[in-house]
Design an enzyme around this catalytic site. Structure first.
Site, PDB file in Angstrom:
ATOM      1  N   SER A  71     -23.003  39.771  -2.543  1.00 40.59           N
ATOM      2  CA  SER A  71     -22.329  39.480  -3.802  1.00 40.59           C
ATOM      3  C   SER A  71     -21.025  40.293  -3.855  1.00 40.59           C
ATOM      4  CB  SER A  71     -23.255  39.786  -4.978  1.00 40.59           C
ATOM      5  OG  SER A  71     -22.773  39.215  -6.156  1.00 40.59           O
ATOM      6  N   ASP A 107     -25.619  28.484  -6.286  1.00 42.67           N
ATOM      7  CA  ASP A 107     -25.266  29.801  -6.804  1.00 42.67           C
ATOM      8  C   ASP A 107     -24.305  29.665  -7.983  1.00 42.67           C
ATOM      9  OD1 ASP A 107     -24.596  32.461  -7.209  1.00 42.67           O
ATOM     10  OD2 ASP A 107     -24.466  32.913  -5.077  1.00 42.67           O
ATOM     11  N   HIS A 114     -28.097  32.275  -6.299  1.00 39.00           N
ATOM     12  CA  HIS A 114     -27.627  33.610  -5.950  1.00 39.00           C
ATOM     13  C   HIS A 114     -28.723  34.472  -5.322  1.00 39.00           C
ATOM     14  CE1 HIS A 114     -24.363  36.459  -6.213  1.00 39.00           C
ATOM     15  NE2 HIS A 114     -25.135  37.360  -6.787  1.00 39.00           N
TER      16      HIS A 114
END
Length: 719
Positions: A572, A657, A692
């Site tokens: 991330s 995501d 995600h």
């Protein structure tokens, strides 16, 4: 004999790196299409892979490209399948499959989650309180497989059946213990649907509330709920609505709507159940509204929002307890205010600001306050008693993580807290603050793991500007600092999120192969207080990247790793870190592992329709302003790719995501293929059914991690 075995193992672990992956595979070549991204101040950038963005995830050419990359990844990784399988078997083999959480008592019931052997998802359940019933007795019953008296709230295995992805985000039980509300997500996009069930009759109510954040709270009438609705385009938390169970959600009234897209929101109850609260927060500002839970018809603002005023609050008895940075308290202070207060003039210090101690969190009890704080990059739990005395919960290792656990009741002398380290599995203790007695409630069972065979230490690396960067290390006993070992270095370094040293069942497989694992507490996190965060965001963001590189140089110099056997790992915003360091110092790393990486910072931050963009102007800067544009473009990984030899790289993403859109890593890999002059492999693995957090279920993610680790071990020459 032991010395001979150790020597042989050391030789085996330090063989020169060899590549076993398929060398004859041909990577996809994405089509280039001219596209110019413009900024309001006139700056322009060419983005030949912009076409890979499709908000609906339906474009056939885009999907074909991702599938081609997946096919290439599978072809490249095929020779490493035995290694992947062995890693997966090792990791899953350490997990107690029929495990359960520590029960927590609330309103006469004990709530917990448990797993059954071979199943991916938890069963959420409860048992009625009574004589001889406590957390330990319920755990022991679960261990025996004795579920008499158990009431199953949600069997997530049954709910997930037939679905590629399924996640229960949260569940809530009404104050009379009779109604259940739960939120689920079926594609990983974190857009939750609420459903309701009568626990006495089993009746499921017909209505479904879609497009929520998964946040909900019951009022005292046990029929009215307040929930957070997301914006259907940006997916941001947008408004709080009131729903009466059994009615049409189309009739739900808006209680509060947030006009500023830089704020998130949530709903909750205060510690004493007296109030319902609506909390809204941006990176640098907070505002809390409260209403009586018995009659939540009107919400009152506790303290009006001001830029750079942050606070969180809870209510117990006749006062508010507030954690805040008001009045220049950069590391935060703890204050109190009388019930009904709406002015900061009423705030009085309980714990004053300390430049060397960062206050993170608190929990209020009738007789004491538990305060979570950190200093010297270590967490501590402090007990503040009513008589003014205080004490600290003790720790026994040089690098560890400690925090306040789940404490559902305030009328008790007992505090639950968690403890873990890179060698100690997650542990929950219960401390009786009246007697000082400490009881072990649970330690994460890790099959076949012996903590005495591993060593953790804390070292300090000096950054190029003189800052001392804390680093947590772990390795197997017998390791020698001779500059020959392979090392995995991990960090995050954004949003003020502190990456504290905690146990991982996956890391053990690396340590047992002679590797060192290093956790770098770089700027951008909050391990060293709020200044640490401020020095790693906005116009100081590059410090995050140089800190990581400087830690690598330090550890190599000190003999913890060979200079050509270092792997770096981040996800991330940590994937942004990976992209930046591979541009800035590609020669320092043999292999980069980058999961759901935020690598196209400029384009994303110029587009307020993308989830997270508006909320993060105070994290990265708004590139619509030239000052921030010029700074961000210096480090944005996608914009700084250039002809040079890059490390071998494994990049992972999820099609659904909502945090870091799939097209960022897809574009990044496509462009990196155009400029990379190195010989290392580059693979992109897209999870086509998830978002995600990767695939749902407790075992599936270990399959993904095993593939990535197999790639890394091969590149590092670890046998």
């Amino acid at each position: 004999m032991k010395a001979a075995i150790l020597l042989a193992t050391t030789i085996l672990m330090t063989l020169p790196a060899t590549t076993s992956i398929a060398a004859d595979a041909t990577p996809p070549d994405a089509e280039k299409r001219p596209h110019v991204v413009k900024a309001p101040h006139g700056a322009q950038r060419n983005d030949e892979y912009y076409w890979l963005r499709d908000d609906k995830r339906e474009d056939k050419a885009m999907l074909a490209y991702l599938e081609a990359e997946n096919a290439y990844a599978s072809q490249v990784m095929a020779p490493l399948k035995p290694i992947e399988d062995k890693l997966y078997d090792e990791i899953v083999g350490r997990i107690k499959q029929d495990d359960s959480s520590i029960p927590a008592r609330e309103r006469g019931w004990w709530y917990y989650a448990r797993f059954e052997a071979g199943k991916d998802y938890p069963i959420h359940a409860r048992r009625k309180d009574g004589p001889g019933v406590d957390a330990l007795s319920i755990q022991q019953a679960n261990e025996r497989g004795d579920f008499a008296g158990e009431e199953v709230l949600l069997d997530v295995n049954a709910l997930a059946e037939g679905k590629d992805y399924y996640s229960v985000g949260a569940y809530e039980v009404s104050q009379d213990n009779n109604l259940l509300a739960w939120a689920d997500d079926t594609n990983g996009r974190r857009q939750y649907t609420f459903r309701f069930r009568d626990l006495a009759t089993g009746k499921v109510y017909p209505e479904e509330i879609r497009g929520t954040s998964g946040d909900l709270v019951f009022a005292d009438d046990n029929r009215t709920v307040f929930y957070v609705e997301n914006d259907p385009e940006t997916l941001l938390t947008k408004r709080v609505k009131r729903h009466v169970i059994g009615t049409d959600p189309k009739e739900d009234a808006v209680v509060y709507e947030e006009e500023d897209d830089s704020f998130y929101m949530g709903v909750d109850r205060t510690r004493d159940d007296r109030y319902l609260v609506i909390a809204v927060s941006s990176t640098v500002s907070d505002e809390l509204r409260y209403a009586p839970a018995a009659d939540p018809s009107e919400f009152t603002v506790l303290a009006k929002r001001e830029r750079d005023l942050e606070y969180s609050a809870d209510h117990l008895g006749d006062r508010w307890i507030i954690l805040t940075n008001a009045d220049g308290a950069k590391n935060f202070k703890l204050v109190e205010a009388p019930a009904g207060s709406t002015s900061r003039k009423d705030w009085k210090d309980i714990v004053a600001h300390d430049e060397d101690v960062f206050l993170e969190n608190f929990e209020v009890f009738d007789g004491f306050i538990a305060l979570a704080q950190r200093s010297d990059a270590l967490e501590r739990v402090r007990i503040l008693r009513k008589d003014g005395k205080d004490e600290y919960v003790k720790a026994d290792e040089p690098a560890y993580s400690m925090g306040i656990s789940t404490n559902t009741e305030h009328d008790t002398t007992k505090l639950r807290y968690t403890y873990t380290s890179l060698t100690t599995p997650a542990t929950t203790y219960e401390l009786d603050t009246a007697t000082g007695e400490r009881r072990l409630l649970k330690r994460q069972p890790v099959i076949g793991y012996d903590p005495t065979q591993y060593v953790t230490e804390r070292v300090w690396a000096t950054a190029r500007d003189g800052e001392r960067i804390p680093v947590s290390l772990v390795y197997r006993k017998g390791f020698e600092k001779n500059g020959a070992a392979a090392m995995l270095q991990y960090a995050y370094g954004s949003y003020g999120m502190s990456m504290d040293p905690g146990f991982s069942v996956t890391t053990v497989s690396l340590l047992d192969r002679g590797m060192v694992y290093a956790l770098a507490h770089i700027r951008g996190g909050q391990e060293m207080g709020r200044r640490w965060y401020d020095d790693g965001k906005l116009l100081n963001k590059i410090n995050t990247f140089t800190d990581f590189i400087d830690v690598t140089d330090f550890l190599v110099k000190e003999g913890y790793a060979a200079k050509d056997r270092v792997a770096a790992y981040g996800g991330s915003a940590g994937g942004l870190l990976m992209g930046a360091v591979s541009n800035m110092a590609p020669d320092r790393y043999r292999v980069i592992l980058s999961q759901v990486p935020f690598v196209d910072v400029v384009t994303t931050m110029l587009d307020p329709s993308i989830p997270l963009t508006t909320n993060e102007y105070d994290e990265w800067g708004n590139p619509e302003e030239k000052q921030y544009y010029d700074y961000i473009v210096q480090y944005s990984p996608y914009d700084n790719l250039k002809p040079q030899a890059y490390p071998a790289m494994f990049v992972g993403t999820g099609l659904w995501d909502s945090q870091v859109q799939y097209w960022e890593p897809a574009k990044y890999v496509a462009r990196l293929r155009d400029v990379d002059t190195g010989k290392g492999p580059l693979v992109l693995r897209t999870n086509m059914e998830a978002g995600h957090g990767g695939k749902s279920g407790r075992f599936r993610r270990y399959r993904e991690q095993s593939e990535m680790f197999a790639f890394m071990l091969d590149q590092l020459g670890v046998k």
